[in-house]
Motif scaffolding. Structure first.
Motif, PDB file in Angstrom:
ATOM      1  N   GLU A   1      29.541  44.634  30.611  1.00 12.10           N
ATOM      2  CA  GLU A   1      28.759  43.547  29.997  1.00 12.10           C
ATOM      3  C   GLU A   1      29.616  42.357  29.549  1.00 12.10           C
ATOM      4  N   ALA A   2      30.918  42.558  29.346  1.00  8.33           N
ATOM      5  CA  ALA A   2      31.768  41.443  28.910  1.00  8.33           C
ATOM      6  C   ALA A   2      31.926  40.393  30.006  1.00  8.33           C
ATOM      7  N   CYS A   3      31.658  40.769  31.231  1.00 12.33           N
ATOM      8  CA  CYS A   3      31.687  39.822  32.349  1.00 12.33           C
ATOM      9  C   CYS A   3      30.245  39.454  32.691  1.00 12.33           C
ATOM     10  N   THR A   4      29.940  38.158  32.601  1.00  9.41           N
ATOM     11  CA  THR A   4      28.556  37.713  32.853  1.00  9.41           C
ATOM     12  C   THR A   4      28.315  37.454  34.329  1.00  9.41           C
ATOM     13  N   TYR A   5      29.313  36.818  34.988  1.00  7.33           N
ATOM     14  CA  TYR A   5      29.090  36.341  36.345  1.00  7.33           C
ATOM     15  C   TYR A   5      29.735  37.258  37.384  1.00  7.33           C
ATOM     16  N   TRP A   6      29.138  38.439  37.548  1.00  2.00           N
ATOM     17  CA  TRP A   6      29.637  39.379  38.555  1.00  2.00           C
ATOM     18  C   TRP A   6      29.328  38.906  39.975  1.00  2.00           C
ATOM     19  N   HIS A   7      28.253  38.140  40.114  1.00  2.01           N
ATOM     20  CA  HIS A   7      27.779  37.824  41.466  1.00  2.01           C
ATOM     21  C   HIS A   7      28.176  36.447  41.964  1.00  2.01           C
ATOM     22  N   SER A   8      29.061  35.760  41.270  1.00  2.01           N
ATOM     23  CA  SER A   8      29.459  34.434  41.731  1.00  2.01           C
ATOM     24  C   SER A   8      30.955  34.215  41.515  1.00  2.01           C
ATOM     25  N   ASN A   9      31.480  33.143  42.121  1.00  4.96           N
ATOM     26  CA  ASN A   9      32.918  32.856  42.085  1.00  4.96           C
ATOM     27  C   ASN A   9      33.259  31.945  40.915  1.00  4.96           C
ATOM     28  N   ASP A  10      32.914  32.348  39.713  1.00  2.16           N
ATOM     29  CA  ASP A  10      33.096  31.481  38.549  1.00  2.16           C
ATOM     30  C   ASP A  10      34.345  31.789  37.736  1.00  2.16           C
ATOM     31  N   GLY A  11      35.165  32.719  38.213  1.00  2.00           N
ATOM     32  CA  GLY A  11      36.368  33.051  37.472  1.00  2.00           C
ATOM     33  C   GLY A  11      36.122  33.959  36.277  1.00  2.00           C
ATOM     34  N   ASP A  12      34.919  34.521  36.191  1.00  2.00           N
ATOM     35  CA  ASP A  12      34.639  35.454  35.109  1.00  2.00           C
ATOM     36  C   ASP A  12      35.323  36.792  35.418  1.00  2.00           C
ATOM     37  N   GLY A  13      35.436  37.653  34.410  1.00  2.00           N
ATOM     38  CA  GLY A  13      36.101  38.920  34.648  1.00  2.00           C
ATOM     39  C   GLY A  13      36.145  39.781  33.407  1.00  2.00           C
ATOM     40  N   LEU A  14      37.051  40.742  33.405  1.00  2.00           N
ATOM     41  CA  LEU A  14      37.218  41.654  32.267  1.00  2.00           C
ATOM     42  C   LEU A  14      38.663  41.616  31.793  1.00  2.00           C
ATOM     43  N   ASP A  15      38.884  41.989  30.545  1.00  2.00           N
ATOM     44  CA  ASP A  15      40.259  42.043  30.040  1.00  2.00           C
ATOM     45  C   ASP A  15      40.941  43.344  30.485  1.00  2.00           C
ATOM     46  N   ALA A  16      42.197  43.483  30.139  1.00  2.00           N
ATOM     47  CA  ALA A  16      43.000  44.609  30.628  1.00  2.00           C
ATOM     48  C   ALA A  16      42.450  45.951  30.152  1.00  2.00           C
ATOM     49  N   ALA A  17      42.101  46.049  28.867  1.00  2.00           N
ATOM     50  CA  ALA A  17      41.648  47.322  28.314  1.00  2.00           C
ATOM     51  C   ALA A  17      40.330  47.755  28.949  1.00  2.00           C
ATOM     52  N   THR A  18      39.418  46.814  29.125  1.00  2.00           N
ATOM     53  CA  THR A  18      38.116  47.156  29.711  1.00  2.00           C
ATOM     54  C   THR A  18      38.253  47.500  31.192  1.00  2.00           C
ATOM     55  N   SER A  19      39.139  46.791  31.887  1.00  2.00           N
ATOM     56  CA  SER A  19      39.383  47.101  33.294  1.00  2.00           C
ATOM     57  C   SER A  19      39.877  48.539  33.446  1.00  2.00           C
ATOM     58  N   LEU A  20      40.786  48.928  32.569  1.00  2.00           N
ATOM     59  CA  LEU A  20      41.327  50.288  32.636  1.00  2.00           C
ATOM     60  C   LEU A  20      40.254  51.320  32.298  1.00  2.00           C
ATOM     61  N   ALA A  21      39.444  51.030  31.291  1.00  2.00           N
ATOM     62  CA  ALA A  21      38.367  51.954  30.912  1.00  2.00           C
ATOM     63  C   ALA A  21      37.361  52.102  32.054  1.00  2.00           C
ATOM     64  N   LEU A  22      37.087  50.994  32.729  1.00  2.00           N
ATOM     65  CA  LEU A  22      36.162  51.032  33.863  1.00  2.00           C
ATOM     66  C   LEU A  22      36.767  51.828  35.023  1.00  2.00           C
ATOM     67  N   ALA A  23      38.060  51.626  35.268  1.00  2.00           N
ATOM     68  CA  ALA A  23      38.752  52.396  36.313  1.00  2.00           C
ATOM     69  C   ALA A  23      38.631  53.894  36.040  1.00  2.00           C
ATOM     70  N   GLU A  24      38.820  54.277  34.787  1.00  2.00           N
ATOM     71  CA  GLU A  24      38.764  55.704  34.445  1.00  2.00           C
ATOM     72  C   GLU A  24      37.362  56.260  34.605  1.00  2.00           C
ATOM     73  N   ALA A  25      36.350  55.489  34.228  1.00  2.00           N
ATOM     74  CA  ALA A  25      34.955  55.933  34.390  1.00  2.00           C
ATOM     75  C   ALA A  25      34.621  56.111  35.867  1.00  2.00           C
ATOM     76  N   ILE A  26      35.057  55.149  36.693  1.00  2.00           N
ATOM     77  CA  ILE A  26      34.772  55.227  38.132  1.00  2.00           C
ATOM     78  C   ILE A  26      35.494  56.413  38.762  1.00  2.00           C
ATOM     79  N   GLU A  27      36.767  56.591  38.410  1.00  2.00           N
ATOM     80  CA  GLU A  27      37.544  57.694  38.986  1.00  2.00           C
ATOM     81  C   GLU A  27      36.925  59.048  38.628  1.00  2.00           C
ATOM     82  N   ARG A  28      36.429  59.147  37.401  1.00  2.00           N
ATOM     83  CA  ARG A  28      35.744  60.367  36.968  1.00  2.00           C
ATOM     84  C   ARG A  28      34.508  60.617  37.847  1.00  2.00           C
ATOM     85  N   ASP A  29      33.752  59.556  38.132  1.00  2.00           N
ATOM     86  CA  ASP A  29      32.527  59.699  38.928  1.00  2.00           C
ATOM     87  C   ASP A  29      32.808  59.881  40.412  1.00  2.00           C
ATOM     88  N   LEU A  30      33.950  59.367  40.877  1.00  2.00           N
ATOM     89  CA  LEU A  30      34.371  59.641  42.254  1.00  2.00           C
ATOM     90  C   LEU A  30      34.691  61.117  42.404  1.00  2.00           C
TER      91      LEU A  30
END
Ligand SMILES: [Zn+2]
Length: 165
Positions: free
Chosen positions: A41-70
Motif C-alpha cells: 500500500e505504500a506504493c500508489t502507482y503500481w501500474h504506471s511509470n511514475d517512479g513510485d515504489g517501496l522503501d528498503a524495509a518494505t521491499s525485503l518484507a515483501l520478498a520474504e512474504a512472496i518467497e514463503r508463498d512460492l
C-alpha cells in the motif's frame, strides 16, 4: 513498452534492475496488490511509470512474504486459478472486421482480406482473426506465472528499495 524497476541501493546483481513488458507487468502487479495489500500500500502507482515504489524495509518484507508463498505452492495455485479464469473467457468479436471475417477497407482490398478465407489455401479473410470473426479474449494477452514472481522476489530481496519507471 515496459516497466523498468530500479533498485535504489542494490546489494545483489538481481537487485539492480527488474523489467517486465506491460503484458507481464500488469498481472504481476495485480497479484502483489491483491495478495499483499498491507505490504504494497505504500506504493500508489503500481501500474504506471511514475517512479513510485517501496522503501528498503518494505521491499525485503515483501520478498520474504512472496518467497514463503512460492515455497508453499500458494503462488502456483494463484497462477493455475488465473490461467483457468482467463482460459474460460469467451472469444470476442474481432475488432478489425467487427465479426464479419472479411475486411473491406483499403488494406483489406489491397491484400485480398476482403474475400472469405479459402480453407484449402488459407488465403483471404480478415488478418486479425484468420477469417473467423472471433479473437481470444483480450485478457489472454496478459500472462502470469510463478517463475516471473520468483524473479521479482529475487529483485526485491536485493534492491534496497525501488522505483517503477
Ligand atoms: Zn477479423
Amino acid at each position: 513498452m515496459g516497466m523498468d524497476v530500479y533498485g535504489k541501493a542494490p546489494t545483489t546483481d538481481a537487485g539492480e534492475y527488474f523489467r517486465n513488458n506491460v503484458w507481464w507487468w500488469h498481472p504481476l502487479a495485480d497479484f502483489l496488490l491483491t495478495t499483499y495489500p498491507d505490504l504494497t500500500e505504500a506504493c500508489t502507482y503500481w501500474h504506471s511509470n511514475d517512479g513510485d515504489g517501496l522503501d528498503a524495509a518494505t521491499s525485503l518484507a515483501l520478498a520474504e512474504a512472496i518467497e514463503r508463498d512460492l515455497a508453499s505452492g500458494k503462488v502456483a495455485e494463484y497462477a493455475r486459478r488465473y490461467e483457468a479464469e482467463v482460459g474460460a473467457l469467451p472469444d470476442e468479436e474481432c475488432t478489425i472486421c467487427r465479426g464479419a471475417g472479411i475486411r473491406t477497407d483499403a488494406i483489406g482490398q489491397e491484400y485480398g482480406y476482403d474475400q472469405p478465407r479459402d480453407p484449402d489455401t488459407g488465403k483471404g479473410g480478415c488478418n486479425g482473426c484468420s477469417g473467423t470473426g472471433r479473437t481470444p479474449a483480450w485478457e489472454t494477452h496478459y500472462p502470469f506465472d510463478a517463475e516471473n514472481v520468483k524473479g521479482f522476489a529475487a529483485f526485491l530481496r536485493g534492491c534496497g528499495g525501488f522505483e517503477i519507471c
